[in-house]
Design a protein around this motif. Structure first.
Motif, short mmCIF file in Angstrom:
data_model
loop_
_atom_site.label_atom_id
_atom_site.label_comp_id
_atom_site.label_asym_id
_atom_site.label_seq_id
_atom_site.Cartn_x
_atom_site.Cartn_y
_atom_site.Cartn_z
N THR A 1 35.40 42.93 35.77
CA THR A 1 34.22 42.18 36.22
C THR A 1 34.67 41.08 37.28
O THR A 1 35.85 40.91 37.50
N ALA A 2 33.71 40.48 37.81
CA ALA A 2 33.89 39.69 38.73
C ALA A 2 34.85 38.17 38.25
O ALA A 2 36.06 37.75 38.73
N THR A 3 34.41 37.90 37.02
CA THR A 3 35.20 36.83 36.50
C THR A 3 36.40 37.39 35.97
O THR A 3 37.48 36.44 35.97
N GLU A 4 36.57 38.46 35.48
CA GLU A 4 38.13 38.95 35.12
C GLU A 4 38.98 39.02 36.30
O GLU A 4 40.19 38.71 36.36
N LEU A 5 38.36 39.43 37.27
CA LEU A 5 39.09 39.69 38.59
C LEU A 5 39.38 38.16 39.04
O LEU A 5 40.72 37.95 39.61
N ALA A 6 38.74 37.03 39.07
CA ALA A 6 39.02 36.04 39.55
C ALA A 6 40.29 35.15 38.65
O ALA A 6 41.17 34.72 39.11
N ASP A 7 39.91 35.55 37.28
CA ASP A 7 41.17 35.31 36.44
C ASP A 7 42.58 35.90 36.71
O ASP A 7 43.60 35.30 36.81
N ALA A 8 42.42 37.20 37.03
CA ALA A 8 43.51 38.08 37.30
C ALA A 8 44.29 37.65 38.56
O ALA A 8 45.65 37.80 38.80
N LEU A 9 43.70 37.07 39.56
CA LEU A 9 44.23 36.70 40.84
C LEU A 9 44.98 35.63 40.91
O LEU A 9 45.81 35.20 41.56
N THR A 10 44.83 34.61 39.82
CA THR A 10 45.54 33.55 39.39
C THR A 10 46.88 33.79 38.45
O THR A 10 47.34 32.99 38.23
N GLY A 11 46.68 34.93 38.00
CA GLY A 11 47.88 35.51 37.09
C GLY A 11 49.11 35.70 37.70
O GLY A 11 49.35 35.56 38.99
N PRO A 12 50.36 36.15 36.89
CA PRO A 12 51.60 36.04 37.23
C PRO A 12 51.63 37.47 38.30
O PRO A 12 52.67 37.63 38.89
N ASN A 13 50.91 38.42 37.70
CA ASN A 13 50.95 39.74 38.71
C ASN A 13 49.68 40.14 39.13
O ASN A 13 48.90 40.85 38.86
N PRO A 14 49.12 39.27 40.28
CA PRO A 14 47.75 39.55 40.78
C PRO A 14 47.60 40.87 41.51
O PRO A 14 48.68 41.58 42.13
N PRO A 15 46.39 41.65 41.28
CA PRO A 15 46.23 42.80 41.86
C PRO A 15 46.04 42.91 43.26
O PRO A 15 45.79 41.86 43.96
N VAL A 16 46.37 44.15 43.74
CA VAL A 16 46.12 44.53 45.23
C VAL A 16 44.75 44.49 45.22
O VAL A 16 44.09 45.28 44.26
N LEU A 17 44.09 44.07 46.39
CA LEU A 17 42.63 44.42 46.53
C LEU A 17 42.25 45.30 47.93
O LEU A 17 43.01 45.14 48.82
N VAL B 1 37.95 49.43 39.26
CA VAL B 1 36.80 49.15 40.28
C VAL B 1 36.19 47.93 39.97
O VAL B 1 35.85 47.72 38.69
N LEU B 2 35.80 47.08 40.70
CA LEU B 2 35.15 45.85 40.51
C LEU B 2 33.41 46.28 40.13
O LEU B 2 32.89 46.64 41.15
N ASP B 3 33.17 45.98 39.02
CA ASP B 3 31.78 46.43 38.51
C ASP B 3 30.84 45.59 39.24
O ASP B 3 30.68 44.40 39.41
N GLY B 4 29.93 46.25 40.06
CA GLY B 4 29.00 45.55 40.91
C GLY B 4 29.33 45.11 42.40
O GLY B 4 28.65 44.96 43.10
N GLY B 5 30.52 45.65 42.47
CA GLY B 5 31.10 45.54 43.98
C GLY B 5 31.01 44.16 44.70
O GLY B 5 30.84 43.20 43.80
N LEU B 6 31.25 44.05 46.13
CA LEU B 6 31.12 42.82 46.54
C LEU B 6 30.21 41.73 46.36
O LEU B 6 30.22 40.68 45.87
N PRO B 7 28.84 42.38 46.12
CA PRO B 7 27.58 41.39 45.73
C PRO B 7 27.71 40.76 44.24
O PRO B 7 27.20 39.48 44.08
N SER B 8 28.80 41.22 43.33
CA SER B 8 28.95 40.35 42.15
C SER B 8 30.07 39.43 42.36
O SER B 8 30.27 38.51 41.23
N TRP B 9 30.63 39.25 43.38
CA TRP B 9 31.83 38.24 43.64
C TRP B 9 31.07 36.76 44.16
O TRP B 9 30.24 36.69 44.77
N GLU B 10 31.30 35.69 43.20
CA GLU B 10 30.72 34.67 43.66
C GLU B 10 31.72 33.41 44.08
O GLU B 10 31.32 32.44 44.55
N GLY B 11 32.93 34.13 44.43
CA GLY B 11 33.84 33.09 45.04
C GLY B 11 33.65 32.99 46.75
O GLY B 11 32.80 33.64 47.05
N VAL B 12 34.62 32.49 47.37
CA VAL B 12 34.54 32.53 48.59
C VAL B 12 35.05 33.70 49.34
O VAL B 12 35.78 34.68 48.56
N LEU B 13 34.68 34.10 50.60
CA LEU B 13 34.80 35.14 51.38
C LEU B 13 36.00 34.79 52.47
O LEU B 13 35.76 33.55 52.92
#
Length: 280
Positions: free
Chosen positions: A6-22, A121-133
């Motif tokens: 989910t977008a929320t899970e991704l936002a958390d993962a991006l601040t973690g110790p091993n952030p994902p490649v996007l 896969v980011l569920d819902g794609g880019l429209p699900s992302w509520e952060g900055v672009l």
């Protein structure tokens, strides 16, 4: 390993110790004669910060021909593209597209099929992302991913025909194309004899996000696709079918992909074609 995030899970993962490649894999199927969708231009207008654009036609597929409209990519080309994007075996990957999910699923499937252990896969794609672009072009550190395909996850035309007889072969296209009522792209309408109609659009809700796993399990059970069964999927060119393989993964059901799909099947006039609502 989970197949979606989910977008929320991704936002958390991006601040973690091993952030994902996007990976930004925006792509759209266009009608014959229409200008192709420009995913790179969409990326330039705004993307997830740090995401790298991946071209489906040039990096996730080979040139169209007798093997279909989106044949498997040359693995050397695919591997080089993934390494340029920063993909490494020891770092998670998250792929997204404009919301439909098909092209992101194609990237997901290719990475999983070639041995990457952690891709979602980011569920819902880019429209699900509520952060900055961002409009900055990402320049990631070179990755080390080396593709190592799993033959068990891939079907060719003969394998798809055999599976339609001995297991469950799902047709992910719209029902009217399966029945042969319309065929806007390929040589002829209809389906592989024995295949079951299972439009991938029915795996998601109105917001483009996947239905809950239990609902997907129920849907696929009604189609004969259950855990332990031999299951395969095809579509028009191996893109929307990857989305159905992803839905099956969410439901806990492994499935193989017939990448050549209907565009390869109908390129050979000697292959049989069934029409109507019934598999046979």
């Amino acid at each position: 390993m989970e197949a979606i995030i989910t977008a929320t899970e991704l936002a958390d993962a991006l601040t973690g110790p091993n952030p994902p490649v996007l990976l930004d894999v925006r792509w759209q199927l266009t009608s014959p004669g229409a200008p192709p969708f420009d995913g790179r231009a969409a990326y330039a207008e705004g993307h997830l910060p740090g995401a790298v654009f991946v071209d489906l036609d040039g990096e996730l597929a080979s040139a169209p021909g007798e093997n279909g409209r989106h044949p498997l990519p040359d693995l050397a080309v695919f591997g080089a593209a993934m390494r340029r994007a920063g993909v490494s075996a020891g770092r998670p990957v998250v792929v997204y597209d404009g919301g439909l999910g098909w092209s992101a699923a194609r990237a997901w499937w290719l990475l999983r099929w070639t041995g990457h252990p952690d891709v979602r896969v980011l569920d819902g794609g880019l429209p699900s992302w509520e952060g900055v672009l961002s409009t900055d072009v990402a320049t990631p550190v070179q990755g080390d991913f080396e593709p190592a395909p799993d033959p068990a996850g891939l079907l060719d035309a003969d394998g798809a025909a055999a599976l339609a007889r001995s297991g469950v072969l799902l047709d992910a296209r719209a029902g009217e194309r399966y029945r042969g009522e319309v065929e806007p792209i390929d040589r002829v309408g209809g389906h592989i004899p024995g295949a079951v109609s299972a439009p991938t659009v029915e795996n998601v809700g109105p917001d483009g996000r996947f239905l809950p796993a239990a609902e997907l399990q129920g849907r696929f059970k009604g189609l004969g696709a259950v855990q332990g069964a031999a299951v395969g999927v095809y579509c028009g060119s191996g893109v929307s079918a990857a989305h159905e393989v992803l839905a099956l993964a969410v439901a806990g059901i492994p499935a193989a992909l017939y990448v050549g799909s209907w565009s390869e099947w109908t390129a050979d006039p000697s292959r049989p074609v069934a029409v109507g609502p019934d598999p046979q």
